[in-house]
Structures are given as C-alpha cells and as structure tokens.
Scaffold this active site. Structure first.
Site, PDB file in Angstrom:
ATOM      1  N   GLY A 226      -0.184   7.078  16.700  1.00 58.77           N
ATOM      2  CA  GLY A 226       0.710   7.548  15.641  1.00 58.77           C
ATOM      3  C   GLY A 226       2.174   7.542  16.009  1.00 58.77           C
ATOM      4  O   GLY A 226       2.752   6.487  16.275  1.00 58.77           O
TER       5      GLY A 226
ATOM      6  N   LYS B  18      -7.713   1.272  19.746  1.00 59.56           N
ATOM      7  CA  LYS B  18      -6.411   1.609  20.331  1.00 59.56           C
ATOM      8  C   LYS B  18      -6.376   1.298  21.824  1.00 59.56           C
ATOM      9  O   LYS B  18      -5.390   0.756  22.329  1.00 59.56           O
ATOM     10  CB  LYS B  18      -6.110   3.089  20.079  1.00 59.56           C
TER      11      LYS B  18
ATOM     12  N   GLY C 119      -0.585   4.455   0.137  1.00 60.26           N
ATOM     13  CA  GLY C 119      -1.466   5.567   0.504  1.00 60.26           C
ATOM     14  C   GLY C 119      -0.680   6.586   1.300  1.00 60.26           C
ATOM     15  O   GLY C 119       0.546   6.678   1.193  1.00 60.26           O
ATOM     16  N   THR C 120      -1.386   7.323   2.150  1.00 54.64           N
ATOM     17  CA  THR C 120      -0.746   8.394   2.913  1.00 54.64           C
ATOM     18  C   THR C 120       0.435   7.879   3.729  1.00 54.64           C
ATOM     19  O   THR C 120       1.538   8.418   3.646  1.00 54.64           O
ATOM     20  CB  THR C 120      -1.778   9.027   3.869  1.00 54.64           C
ATOM     21  N   VAL C 121       0.203   6.831   4.501  1.00 56.54           N
ATOM     22  CA  VAL C 121       1.262   6.347   5.392  1.00 56.54           C
ATOM     23  C   VAL C 121       2.333   5.605   4.598  1.00 56.54           C
ATOM     24  O   VAL C 121       3.528   5.712   4.893  1.00 56.54           O
ATOM     25  CB  VAL C 121       0.682   5.460   6.514  1.00 56.54           C
ATOM     26  N   GLY C 122       1.921   4.864   3.571  1.00 55.74           N
ATOM     27  CA  GLY C 122       2.889   4.144   2.744  1.00 55.74           C
ATOM     28  C   GLY C 122       3.850   5.106   2.062  1.00 55.74           C
ATOM     29  O   GLY C 122       5.075   4.915   2.086  1.00 55.74           O
TER      30      GLY C 122
ATOM     31  N   GLY D 199       0.810  -1.215   0.000  1.00 56.21           N
ATOM     32  CA  GLY D 199       0.000   0.000   0.000  1.00 56.21           C
ATOM     33  C   GLY D 199       0.840   1.260   0.000  1.00 56.21           C
ATOM     34  O   GLY D 199       1.731   1.417   0.831  1.00 56.21           O
TER      35      GLY D 199
END
Lengths: 436, 436
Positions: free
Chosen positions: A134, A205, A12-15, A10
């Site tokens: 995070g 979480k 996406g944003t974090v990838g 992936g």
C-alpha cells in the site's frame, strides 16, 4: 509547464481515493511537481459517481479502450485489478505509448515479464508502488534507495487482513473462525477471504519484491503458499509462552543453493520489530549486504494510503515525461520558487504533555500545593505518584500531565521551585503519544 | 554506455566505505545502472591509503580544488564534512557544473539555502541521502515516496550514539557518565561527544527533514536543542514503571500556529515501535495526511550503511546525466538484459527452524521415541516442553528445533505420525530468527 493528463481506469475504493488525493492536495502536489496533474478522463459505468468526485473538465467514458487509446492521455492509471480486462487494457495502453501506473499485483506477479518487455519496446514506464504494501514506499526503497546493495533477504507482513486476524487471535485468545467473522463485520476481510487468508495476496507481493531484489523474472508459480486458516489459537498461545509471535510472512532469500520464495505462518522472536507490527499494518524487513537491516512500516491497504502510492507514481512518471532539468526531484522536495519561510514556533508556544519529578520535603500538604500550582496554570494531571522517601525526609513526586502549552508548564515549574518545601530544580521531560 | 566519473573528497571512514561498496558490488551496481561507476579521482593527503583501496586507474591528488575543477569529473562526492574547506569545495564544484553527493548534514542545515540556490543556477543536483539517518532511504521517502501527502509531523531517533547510551542506561540502570565511557570504549561515541549527546547532530538532521516536509528553507538556527547529558537514570526507571521509554527525538510538526522544530529527550509509550528502537539503530516516523503513519528503520551510521546511501545517490545522479530512456530506473530494478532466471529452491530444500506440536498418548517412552525420530533425521532440539495432559490420557508436546533442512523435518514428522501413540497430525510452523 503544461499539466500532465491522466486517465483513470476504475473508480472503486482506490480510484476514488486517487481522485480525492489529487483534489485535496492539488496545491501541495503542484508545489512539489511544478506542474498540475489533470484528471483528463475516467472510465466507469457509474457516470453520476464520476461527476460527483471528478473535477468538471474530466471526460467520463464507459469505454475503457477509448481512454487507453486517447491521444491526449499521458498516463493510464489502472485500478480495475485482476488479469481479465485489466490486462487487455494495460497492454493496449502500452501499445499506444502510454505510461502506466497500476496497483495490480496479480497482473504483475503473473504477467510482469511479458508486460515489462512490451513496455521496454514501446519506451514507456510501468509503475507499481501501490501494488506492494500500500502506502509504504517499498518499491522505491528496493529499486533506488538500496541500489548499492546486494539484497540477501526480504521478510514482510504484507497482508493486513491476515495480520489483523493473527493479532486478534493472540490478544483475545479467539479462534480463527470467530476473528474472521469479526474482520468481515469491520470490513477488514472480504466476504470471500480466500485470497487474503490463504496467502495468495502476500504471494503476489513477495514475488514482485523477490524479482526486484535479485534481478530475476517475476515467477509467481514458484511461490510456496500456506495461509493462516488452519492455525490453532493454542499454537499462538504456546508460541507466546516461549517468547514468539506468529505472523504470516512473505519471505524471499538468496542462498548458495538458490532463491527461496514462500508465504507461511512464521514464529518470530517477540523482541524483533516485525513481531510487534499489529492489526492491519504492514511492514517489510530487508536485509542487504552493505546497509544491513532496514525496515519499512505503514498502512498496507485502504483508499488513501494506496492512493498515496498511486499519486507518488503519477508524480514520478510526470517527471519522466518532461526532460527539462526543472523536472528533476527538487532539492528540498518542493520547487525552488515554492520554498516558503513559515512561522517557526518558539518552544514556549509548543504543545506537549510532560513528565515532572519534584524533590520535596516529606511534609503534609506538599502534594496539594504542587497540584494547585499546576491547576493555576491550567495544567491537568494524568498521573501523580509519590515515588517514596529517599533519605527519611524528602520525597520524590512524579507527575505526568495532559497536553498543555510549554510556557504554562514552565510557569508552573517556576512556582513549584519557589515553594519552601521544594529544594531542587524540577526535572521536566517532554512526552509524545505519537497519536497525531 | 560511458562510465560515470566520480571524484571523492576524503578517504575517511565513509570515503573508504564508498570505495569498498563500489568495488565489492560493482557487478550488481552495473546490472542496475546500466553503466559503470568509475572512481576517477580521489583527494587525500594519504596517497598510500588511496592506492591500497582505489582501483589502479584512479588519479590521486592532494589538491582537492584540482579534483572539483577537473573537466572529466561528473560527480563530486564530498565526504570531508563540516563547513570549512568542505563548503568552499562544494560551492566551487557547483560553479564548475559538477553534481554533488554529500553526507554533510552540517553544511546543508546551516548553508543549504545558499547552496541549493547556487545549484539551481548552475543546473546541477546536490544529493544528500547519507546526511540523514545513514543507510535509511528517508530523504527519498520524504521527497518522492510521500510526495502525494501533506506531511504533518516527523519524529526520529536520528543519533545512534545517544540512542545507544539511553538503551544501555535503561537496560543496565547505569548512569549517563558510565555508559558514555563504555560507548567511547566501543567506538560508538567520539572522544568529544558534545555534538552527538547535546543534540546538535540530531538537530541538523531534523532541520533538513523539516524543510523537505514542509517546503520551508533549512533553518537550523530555529531548532531547539536539548541533549541527554543531564538525564538521571532514575527518570528512565520511573518512566519505565509508568509504561514509557525515554528517547532522544528530533521532532518537527506543522500546526496552525507555526512549525515546531526541536530535539530533546522524550517519553514515548512503550507500545510504540519507535520506543522499541534500541542500541545504535535509527528510525524515523512520518505522519502524513493521506498515508497516515509510516516508519523507516535501519543503521544511522557506520562506514558501509552510510556508503550505501552515498552510492544510491551516485546511481540516482548518474541517471540524471544521461537523458536516454534506458537510463530510467528499470522496472525490475535491474536493466532488462540483466534480469536472469535463477534456481528457485523447492520447499524441501529450504533451511529453517521449526515449531512442532505433537498430540500423543500420555505413556512412558513417547517423548524418547519422538526425540529419537528427530535425531534420526539430524534434527536437533532447542526446546521440548510437555504442555500438559488435555483429556486425561493424551499429552501435548511442543518442540522447537534448531535449523534444519525442510525435507528432514518432514521425514521426521512422517515417522512421528506413524507412532502408535500419536493419533493426530503433527502441527508444524516454521520459525525465523531474522538474524541473517
């Protein structure tokens, strides 16, 4: 030492953030880890995007199963999220002996037990610092830093969207609906915000943290969820009048009767640090028997903060792969050969802003003289306040300066102290905005 | 798995605390670590004291060199402090292949380079979480949690004595001398407080953190030190009037020109979390390129908080000694066989205090009815405020309760909602004091 090969599921944003962190801080990471982290393969449907952000040697595939089964992948970084294909891929990767780094809180909170059992069987690690709060290294604190303690309770602001909405409702007196719309405009809330505002995300979480704290299986189904969508701004105002702030907290606590596990809006006394965590920031307070209260604060979301946690897990896991002693965490964080002396700045060269208090005769013109002497050293004044006359003939002048180099403020002080109308040493205290 | 044998040098405050933590939390630690920590030997001149606190099998010696040279000692825990005999012992232990756990910030700040080089040569770890900020796992955060980042700056309240004095000066408007005398009475300040109040202690700690942050040698001689003994309470007051608090900060920062390393009183905007860390508590703010700002808060001193860090290091080091994979940090913090389901408390059984808002007709007797219904469920009232009449005939009543069991507040709410004069659902929000 051979580079460690990671495969990323992936982009996406974090990838994308993970690729950028590994690229931009490759040197710093190499100095710490003692080997390179090679982005061996990525799985994405958007090959052009992958080519734009990944290094040239990276293999790009649209078949994620090829990635998790590839014999040269050491660590699989799962950033798809959710419990659909991501679950199948992570389980398949474990079966192929890959270590896992994931930010997938839903997968862990709902299927953690099964996953960790499989990982034990295949002798691999599943790392998940990025799944909770995070960039704050709270998983490491709970698993390692506080390992000497019986943990009693955890209370955390662990959903940035909700905290942003509550902070805005309090500051502006706005309604939930208005602030939600604003948060959506700013990109702090999803088009469908249910997962954040109804407490599901915080529930995942706190469920994970509860298991780590008490040595129990992850058990999301036992978590009570109550979100913020029904909060009336009147109650936020009344709470404030009584000395409280309302925060969406994830709470878990060990009591004689059993373990509490819950997410709901909560009044906190305004004097507590947790009550002063505003905007999209996260914070987790842990109460443990030996250390007492500790608190961990930082960005709970965002590409780079989350990638910071993902890459920390990649580094930790890389140390597991090589069993040689050079692969321990080095004493000074960096590999011994990488510890390098650097220029230490003398105090005259530091940059700061300053508080000055000048004791001067209460005579016309003194203020002007002082201001001129500061100007002569290029020190600009943020505030200058005459604090009143102490003994009928001498006045206290308090000055806040803008940022300047220390040798210049010292030269200005020396000049001020040599004025006829100044009879005492000037008091100088440095200031920090903590905005850097 | 075989127990790990530790030898403890010194049974002062932290030494005794370490023995107590290992004793009181032996089961919890065993569940996490997967092996026992055996207090194999202690070195002290007070054998009776050692016998009173140590387990029966512990060898007690008055010869610390016998301890560091004993072939059965795996880890030497150095809690003498200072750079006299402690230095000789630590170096001798390293030469004998012992791993070291120490709280000795002076030794590390002044001789860290030499010590770590020797440790590399002998292939042992020197662990020092307890040397900086007591029980806060800040060394772990800097070395591992933030390993993906270029660290830009660190600012910390890392001397509890000074922070207590500054907090009291601000709150009570007292002079430095008066508060110091009070701190000495309370045991928060030594008879000779120089080391704390003149910034040496904070200097040692920020020097260590600076090296970890920037990959530079420890270099205490480059640290600028300015304490709090000359602070005038007037300046604390004036700073507050301008919206600032004065804290003794250790600061280190990487700039283009070089590295800043300094300890001095500092004005901070009162809105910053660091400005709101009061009393003997410590906090460290780290600014790093990817994660942004993170902050770590907790007790910076005291027997048990410091021992919490010492024992965390013992646990970490024990994992290094055994190379088998069962010795990794377990996924859920506890060894897989030790993960045990426990009773999950239903919400009806939790204990909390509550905020209630009742919308009622503005008629005589309503308040009394509500109070009676709460009393009937054993809910006692901390505050009850009539917030005024909204529309000429209905009033808002805000109630804060003392701690009660949730099913009782729910029963009371149900009864209140069935009153003729109450026409809307009662708003109920839980409260947490965060004092547990």
């Amino acid at each position: 030492m051979k580079a460690v090969n990671i495969g990323i599921l992936g982009l996406g944003t974090v990838g994308k953030g993970t690729v950028e962190v590994l690229r931009d801080n490759a040197e710093e990471i190499g100095r710490r880890l003692g080997r390179a982290v090679n982005i061996f393969m990525v799985s994405t449907r958007d090959e052009a995007k992958a080519r734009a952000v990944c290094p040239p040697q990276t293999l790009v595939t649209s078949d994620p199963f090829a990635l998790v089964r590839h014999p040269d992948t050491d660590i699989v970084v799962e950033l798809y999220g959710g419990t659909g294909i991501a679950k199948d891929l992570v389980f398949e990767a474990v079966r192929h002996g890959k270590h896992i780094v994931t930010a997938n809180k839903k997968l862990l909170a709902e299927h953690g037990g099964e996953l960790f059992a499989l990982a034990e069987k295949h002798n691999v690690m599943v790392q998940f610092e990025a799944a909770v709060a995070g960039g704050i290294p709270i998983i490491k604190a709970l698993r390692e830093g506080l390992a000497a303690n019986k943990i009693r309770s955890i209370a955390g602001i662990i959903n940035g969207t909700s905290n942003f909405i509550l902070s805005e409702m309090r500051e502006k007196g706005s309604t939930f609906a208005d602030v939600l719309a604003e948060a959506q405009r700013l990109g702090y809330a999803e088009a469908d915000p249910t997962f954040d505002i109804e407490g599901h995300d915080a529930g995942h979480k706190i469920t994970i943290m509860s298991a780590l704290a008490f040595g129990t299986p992850v058990n999301f189904s036992a978590c009570y969820l109550e979100g913020i969508s029904k909060l009336d701004s009147r109650d936020i105002r009344y709470a404030e009048e009584l000395g409280y702030r309302i925060k969406l907290l994830g709470i878990t606590r060990r009591s004689a009767k059993g373990i509490e596990l819950r997410v709901h809006p909560t009044l906190l006394p305004e004097s507590r640090l947790l009550a002063n965590v505003n905007g999209v920031m996260n914070a987790v307070r842990v109460h443990a028997d030996m250390v007492g209260e500790t608190l961990y604060y930082g960005a709970g979301a965002g590409a780079r903060p989350t990638a910071s946690a993902v890459v920390a897990d990649i580094i930790d896991t890389s140390r597991l792969i090589a069993a040689d002693s050079g692969h321990r965490v080095p004493h000074l964080a960096f590999q011994p050969a990488q510890v390098q002396a650097q220029t230490m700045l003398p105090m005259d060269e530091i940059t700061s802003s300053y508080y000055l208090r000048v004791q001067a005769d209460d005579k016309p013109g003194v203020l002007g003289q002082i201001a001129s002497l500061l100007a002569a050293q290029n020190v600009s004044i943020e505030a200058l306040i005459q604090k009143g006359v102490r003994d009928g003939h001498s006045a206290e002048i308090v000055i806040l300066t803008h940022s300047t180099v220390e040798k210049q403020i010292k030269a200005a002080i020396e000049a001020i102290e040599s004025l006829d109308n100044v009879r005492e040493k000037v008091v100088m205290i440095r200031m920090e905005s903590l905005h850097d």
